[in-house]
Scaffold this motif. Structure first.
Motif, PDB file in Angstrom:
ATOM      1  N   PHE A  38      16.137  24.480 -27.384  1.00 58.78           N
ATOM      2  CA  PHE A  38      15.499  23.349 -28.064  1.00 58.78           C
ATOM      3  C   PHE A  38      14.492  22.665 -27.146  1.00 58.78           C
ATOM      4  CE2 PHE A  38      15.542  18.717 -28.723  1.00 58.78           C
ATOM      5  CZ  PHE A  38      14.971  18.660 -29.988  1.00 58.78           C
ATOM      6  N   LEU A  39      14.855  22.489 -25.878  1.00 51.36           N
ATOM      7  CA  LEU A  39      13.942  21.835 -24.936  1.00 51.36           C
ATOM      8  C   LEU A  39      12.690  22.679 -24.698  1.00 51.36           C
ATOM      9  CD1 LEU A  39      16.497  20.461 -22.306  1.00 51.36           C
ATOM     10  CD2 LEU A  39      15.328  19.200 -24.121  1.00 51.36           C
ATOM     11  N   VAL A  40      12.876  23.997 -24.605  1.00 49.26           N
ATOM     12  CA  VAL A  40      11.716  24.872 -24.428  1.00 49.26           C
ATOM     13  C   VAL A  40      10.809  24.802 -25.656  1.00 49.26           C
ATOM     14  CG1 VAL A  40      10.980  27.275 -24.186  1.00 49.26           C
ATOM     15  CG2 VAL A  40      12.898  26.412 -22.827  1.00 49.26           C
ATOM     16  N   TRP A  41      11.412  24.807 -26.829  1.00 43.48           N
ATOM     17  CA  TRP A  41      10.627  24.722 -28.059  1.00 43.48           C
ATOM     18  C   TRP A  41       9.854  23.404 -28.124  1.00 43.48           C
ATOM     19  CZ3 TRP A  41       9.641  27.848 -32.255  1.00 43.48           C
ATOM     20  CH2 TRP A  41       9.105  27.212 -33.377  1.00 43.48           C
ATOM     21  N   GLU A  42      10.535  22.306 -27.792  1.00 43.91           N
ATOM     22  CA  GLU A  42       9.886  20.998 -27.839  1.00 43.91           C
ATOM     23  C   GLU A  42       8.750  20.900 -26.826  1.00 43.91           C
ATOM     24  OE1 GLU A  42      10.679  17.978 -29.857  1.00 43.91           O
ATOM     25  OE2 GLU A  42      11.142  19.819 -30.950  1.00 43.91           O
ATOM     26  N   SER A  43       8.913  21.534 -25.671  1.00 43.44           N
ATOM     27  CA  SER A  43       7.865  21.464 -24.652  1.00 43.44           C
ATOM     28  C   SER A  43       6.603  22.218 -25.074  1.00 43.44           C
ATOM     29  CB  SER A  43       8.390  22.032 -23.324  1.00 43.44           C
ATOM     30  OG  SER A  43       8.665  23.421 -23.443  1.00 43.44           O
TER      31      SER A  43
END
Length: 209
Positions: A38-43
């Motif tokens: 999720f964090l990679v996607w949001e970044s």
């Protein structure tokens, strides 16, 4: 959401199944993997739900961490103390609620006074002081036994509430202000870019000469 659910499930089931149980390890691994994804996607998202760049600003990161810690403090107290008062001290629900009043009153008093403190000293001092006071309250609360009088319990509740009230309000305000400023700056930059684009488009002739 699935990552948080898997992580919480693993943590809750670990005391019963054991930390080396395959179900617990799988739940924890899945939770970490999903949250990391999720964090990679949001970044990489163009319009992320959470602007991760905000966490590179200490003025946003530290107040956010303090607010999170303060929230967990209150949740922990409200999870443990009512069970202690009802199960071990045999108070009913109404009596338990009345005995939690010192916590609420301390939060109200601290939150009412913290605005003047922040105006004079800034947000860092009340946040740090509040966290220290709340930690002291937890140290006192660790001494509560079945035979402890309510006066001692009330002192512990008031101490935790005072610390949480001092820390939470300025921490949330500081983090929110930085976030709003960042969002406003991004919106203003986008607006200026669109305005320049419109002006340049209107300056061109509609048909080639």
């Amino acid at each position: 959401m699935p990552g948080t659910a898997a992580l919480v499930f693993g943590i809750i089931q670990a005391p019963a199944y054991g930390w080396t149980d395959p179900v617990v390890l799988a739940a924890l691994a899945a939770g970490v993997w999903l949250i990391a994804g999720f964090l990679v996607w949001e970044s990489r998202a163009r319009d992320p739900l959470v602007d991760l760049a905000l966490f590179t600003n200490p003025a946003f990161t530290w107040p956010t961490l303090a607010a999170t810690a303060g929230t967990f403090t209150l949740v922990g107290v409200l999870f443990v103390l009512p069970q202690y008062l009802q199960i071990l001290r045999y108070h009913d629900a109404f009596g338990t609620g009345l005995r939690l009043v010192p916590l609420v009153l301390a939060i109200i008093v601290a939150a009412a006074a913290v605005d003047k403190i922040v105006t004079r000293l800034g947000a860092k001092i009340p946040i740090a002081t509040g966290m220290v006071i709340a930690a002291a309250g937890f140290v006192l609360a660790s001494r509560i036994t079945v035979d402890s009088g309510y006066g001692f319990v009330a002192v512990c509740l008031a101490t935790v509430g005072l610390g949480a009230g001092l820390a939470l309000a300025p921490a949330k305000s500081a983090g929110s202000v930085v976030g709003v400023m960042r969002s406003s700056s991004a919106w203003a930059a986008g607006t200026r870019a669109r305005s320049c684009s419109l002006r340049s488009s209107s300056a061109r002739p509609p048909f080639p000469r």
